[in-house]
Scaffold this motif. Structure first.
Motif, PDB file in Angstrom:
ATOM      1  N   MET A   1       0.839  -1.175   0.000  1.00  0.00           N
ATOM      2  CA  MET A   1       0.000   0.000   0.000  1.00  0.00           C
ATOM      3  C   MET A   1       0.888   1.245   0.000  1.00  0.00           C
ATOM      4  O   MET A   1       1.823   1.354   0.771  1.00  0.00           O
ATOM      5  N   THR A   2       0.606   2.171  -0.869  1.00  0.00           N
ATOM      6  CA  THR A   2       1.377   3.403  -0.907  1.00  0.00           C
ATOM      7  C   THR A   2       0.665   4.468  -0.098  1.00  0.00           C
ATOM      8  O   THR A   2      -0.559   4.503  -0.031  1.00  0.00           O
ATOM      9  N   ASP A   3       1.445   5.316   0.494  1.00  0.00           N
ATOM     10  CA  ASP A   3       0.897   6.385   1.316  1.00  0.00           C
ATOM     11  C   ASP A   3       1.024   7.689   0.541  1.00  0.00           C
ATOM     12  O   ASP A   3       2.120   8.146   0.260  1.00  0.00           O
ATOM     13  N   ASP A   4      -0.111   8.276   0.168  1.00  0.00           N
ATOM     14  CA  ASP A   4      -0.106   9.490  -0.643  1.00  0.00           C
ATOM     15  C   ASP A   4      -0.264  10.757   0.190  1.00  0.00           C
ATOM     16  O   ASP A   4      -0.570  11.803  -0.357  1.00  0.00           O
ATOM     17  N   ARG A   5      -0.054  10.685   1.481  1.00  0.00           N
ATOM     18  CA  ARG A   5      -0.202  11.876   2.319  1.00  0.00           C
ATOM     19  C   ARG A   5       0.933  12.845   2.029  1.00  0.00           C
ATOM     20  O   ARG A   5       2.091  12.475   2.021  1.00  0.00           O
ATOM     21  N   TRP A   6       0.625  14.094   1.839  1.00  0.00           N
ATOM     22  CA  TRP A   6       1.635  15.125   1.648  1.00  0.00           C
ATOM     23  C   TRP A   6       1.811  15.947   2.919  1.00  0.00           C
ATOM     24  O   TRP A   6       2.780  16.684   3.062  1.00  0.00           O
ATOM     25  N   CYS A   7       0.869  15.819   3.859  1.00  0.00           N
ATOM     26  CA  CYS A   7       0.821  16.701   5.021  1.00  0.00           C
ATOM     27  C   CYS A   7       1.638  16.200   6.204  1.00  0.00           C
ATOM     28  O   CYS A   7       1.986  16.986   7.081  1.00  0.00           O
ATOM     29  N   CYS A   8       1.907  14.903   6.274  1.00  0.00           N
ATOM     30  CA  CYS A   8       2.598  14.371   7.447  1.00  0.00           C
ATOM     31  C   CYS A   8       3.063  12.950   7.157  1.00  0.00           C
ATOM     32  O   CYS A   8       2.934  12.458   6.047  1.00  0.00           O
ATOM     33  N   ASN A   9       3.544  12.296   8.198  1.00  0.00           N
ATOM     34  CA  ASN A   9       4.006  10.919   8.055  1.00  0.00           C
ATOM     35  C   ASN A   9       2.909   9.894   8.324  1.00  0.00           C
ATOM     36  O   ASN A   9       3.178   8.708   8.399  1.00  0.00           O
ATOM     37  N   GLY A  10       1.676  10.365   8.499  1.00  0.00           N
ATOM     38  CA  GLY A  10       0.565   9.456   8.749  1.00  0.00           C
ATOM     39  C   GLY A  10       0.087   9.430  10.189  1.00  0.00           C
ATOM     40  O   GLY A  10      -0.961   8.894  10.486  1.00  0.00           O
ATOM     41  N   ASN A  11       0.858  10.016  11.088  1.00  0.00           N
ATOM     42  CA  ASN A  11       0.489  10.046  12.503  1.00  0.00           C
ATOM     43  C   ASN A  11      -0.287  11.329  12.774  1.00  0.00           C
ATOM     44  O   ASN A  11       0.240  12.431  12.612  1.00  0.00           O
ATOM     45  N   ALA A  12      -1.527  11.221  13.215  1.00  0.00           N
ATOM     46  CA  ALA A  12      -2.368  12.398  13.457  1.00  0.00           C
ATOM     47  C   ALA A  12      -1.785  13.302  14.536  1.00  0.00           C
ATOM     48  O   ALA A  12      -1.981  14.513  14.502  1.00  0.00           O
ATOM     49  N   GLU A  13      -1.048  12.737  15.481  1.00  0.00           N
ATOM     50  CA  GLU A  13      -0.481  13.553  16.546  1.00  0.00           C
ATOM     51  C   GLU A  13       0.644  14.455  16.044  1.00  0.00           C
ATOM     52  O   GLU A  13       0.941  15.463  16.651  1.00  0.00           O
ATOM     53  N   SER A  14       1.276  14.090  14.930  1.00  0.00           N
ATOM     54  CA  SER A  14       2.348  14.925  14.395  1.00  0.00           C
ATOM     55  C   SER A  14       1.903  15.745  13.188  1.00  0.00           C
ATOM     56  O   SER A  14       2.682  16.515  12.655  1.00  0.00           O
ATOM     57  N   CYS A  15       0.659  15.607  12.767  1.00  0.00           N
ATOM     58  CA  CYS A  15       0.143  16.359  11.624  1.00  0.00           C
ATOM     59  C   CYS A  15      -0.419  17.689  12.113  1.00  0.00           C
ATOM     60  O   CYS A  15      -1.329  17.715  12.938  1.00  0.00           O
ATOM     61  N   ARG A  16       0.105  18.794  11.594  1.00  0.00           N
ATOM     62  CA  ARG A  16      -0.359  20.112  12.043  1.00  0.00           C
ATOM     63  C   ARG A  16      -1.743  20.438  11.514  1.00  0.00           C
ATOM     64  O   ARG A  16      -2.364  21.388  11.970  1.00  0.00           O
ATOM     65  N   LEU A  17      -2.246  19.667  10.560  1.00  0.00           N
ATOM     66  CA  LEU A  17      -3.578  19.912  10.025  1.00  0.00           C
ATOM     67  C   LEU A  17      -4.650  19.114  10.761  1.00  0.00           C
ATOM     68  O   LEU A  17      -5.833  19.395  10.629  1.00  0.00           O
ATOM     69  N   CYS A  18      -4.260  18.119  11.525  1.00  0.00           N
ATOM     70  CA  CYS A  18      -5.209  17.364  12.350  1.00  0.00           C
ATOM     71  C   CYS A  18      -5.381  18.145  13.652  1.00  0.00           C
ATOM     72  O   CYS A  18      -4.495  18.142  14.506  1.00  0.00           O
ATOM     73  N   THR A  19      -6.497  18.826  13.783  1.00  0.00           N
ATOM     74  CA  THR A  19      -6.679  19.725  14.916  1.00  0.00           C
ATOM     75  C   THR A  19      -7.470  19.120  16.067  1.00  0.00           C
ATOM     76  O   THR A  19      -7.627  19.749  17.103  1.00  0.00           O
ATOM     77  N   ASP A  20      -7.969  17.911  15.905  1.00  0.00           N
ATOM     78  CA  ASP A  20      -8.713  17.261  16.981  1.00  0.00           C
ATOM     79  C   ASP A  20      -7.751  16.931  18.121  1.00  0.00           C
ATOM     80  O   ASP A  20      -6.769  16.220  17.916  1.00  0.00           O
ATOM     81  N   PRO A  21      -7.976  17.453  19.334  1.00  0.00           N
ATOM     82  CA  PRO A  21      -7.049  17.172  20.428  1.00  0.00           C
ATOM     83  C   PRO A  21      -7.078  15.716  20.881  1.00  0.00           C
ATOM     84  O   PRO A  21      -6.150  15.249  21.524  1.00  0.00           O
ATOM     85  N   ASN A  22      -8.121  14.994  20.527  1.00  0.00           N
ATOM     86  CA  ASN A  22      -8.225  13.575  20.877  1.00  0.00           C
ATOM     87  C   ASN A  22      -8.581  12.768  19.629  1.00  0.00           C
ATOM     88  O   ASN A  22      -9.718  12.338  19.470  1.00  0.00           O
ATOM     89  N   PRO A  23      -7.609  12.549  18.748  1.00  0.00           N
ATOM     90  CA  PRO A  23      -7.935  11.800  17.533  1.00  0.00           C
ATOM     91  C   PRO A  23      -8.327  10.366  17.864  1.00  0.00           C
ATOM     92  O   PRO A  23      -7.857   9.806  18.850  1.00  0.00           O
ATOM     93  N   CYS A  29      -3.667   9.937  10.582  1.00  0.00           N
ATOM     94  CA  CYS A  29      -4.105  11.123   9.850  1.00  0.00           C
ATOM     95  C   CYS A  29      -4.896  10.663   8.633  1.00  0.00           C
ATOM     96  O   CYS A  29      -4.440   9.797   7.879  1.00  0.00           O
ATOM     97  N   PRO A  30      -6.080  11.230   8.417  1.00  0.00           N
ATOM     98  CA  PRO A  30      -6.882  10.807   7.267  1.00  0.00           C
ATOM     99  C   PRO A  30      -6.355  11.355   5.950  1.00  0.00           C
ATOM    100  O   PRO A  30      -6.806  10.957   4.882  1.00  0.00           O
ATOM    101  N   GLY A  31      -5.384  12.252   6.007  1.00  0.00           N
ATOM    102  CA  GLY A  31      -4.900  12.919   4.798  1.00  0.00           C
ATOM    103  C   GLY A  31      -5.716  14.183   4.591  1.00  0.00           C
ATOM    104  O   GLY A  31      -6.870  14.259   4.996  1.00  0.00           O
TER     105      GLY A  31
END
Length: 98
Positions: A1-23, A29-31
């Motif tokens: 499976m390829t990961d097409d995320r451009w925003c982060c490494n896939g971890n919601a806790e390290s993605c600055r666009l994932c703003t939910d404090p409790n993912p 990260c949903p991308g």
């Protein structure tokens, strides 16, 4: 499976666009859409809340004491955190820059 995320490494806790404090577990990260607004959000400086700032100072104090082999009650660590933040605030209020 390829990961097409451009925003982060896939971890919601390290993605600055994932703003939910409790993912939801497993914190993946949903991308995010590759839009100019999202790109701008990634290069903008992070917003540091007072709670986040306090947690960073508290964790540094706790880690320092642990490495030194010292154990102190939580109340003492909290007091040390408050004292450290008061000193930093006074330093900044005096106009000093890091």
């Amino acid at each position: 499976m390829t990961d097409d995320r451009w925003c982060c490494n896939g971890n919601a806790e390290s993605c600055r666009l994932c703003t939910d404090p409790n993912p939801p577990y497993p914190w993946i990260c949903p991308g995010h859409d590759d839009t100019p607004e999202n790109r701008a959000a990634l290069v903008a400086p992070p917003v540091v809340s007072l709670q986040n700032r306090r947690a960073h100072v508290h964790n540094a104090i706790t880690e320092g004491l642990s490495k030194a082999g010292d154990w102190v009650p939580l109340s003492v660590r909290v007091a040390a955190t408050r004292a450290a933040l008061a000193e930093v605030d006074a330093w900044h209020a005096a106009g000093d820059q890091p």
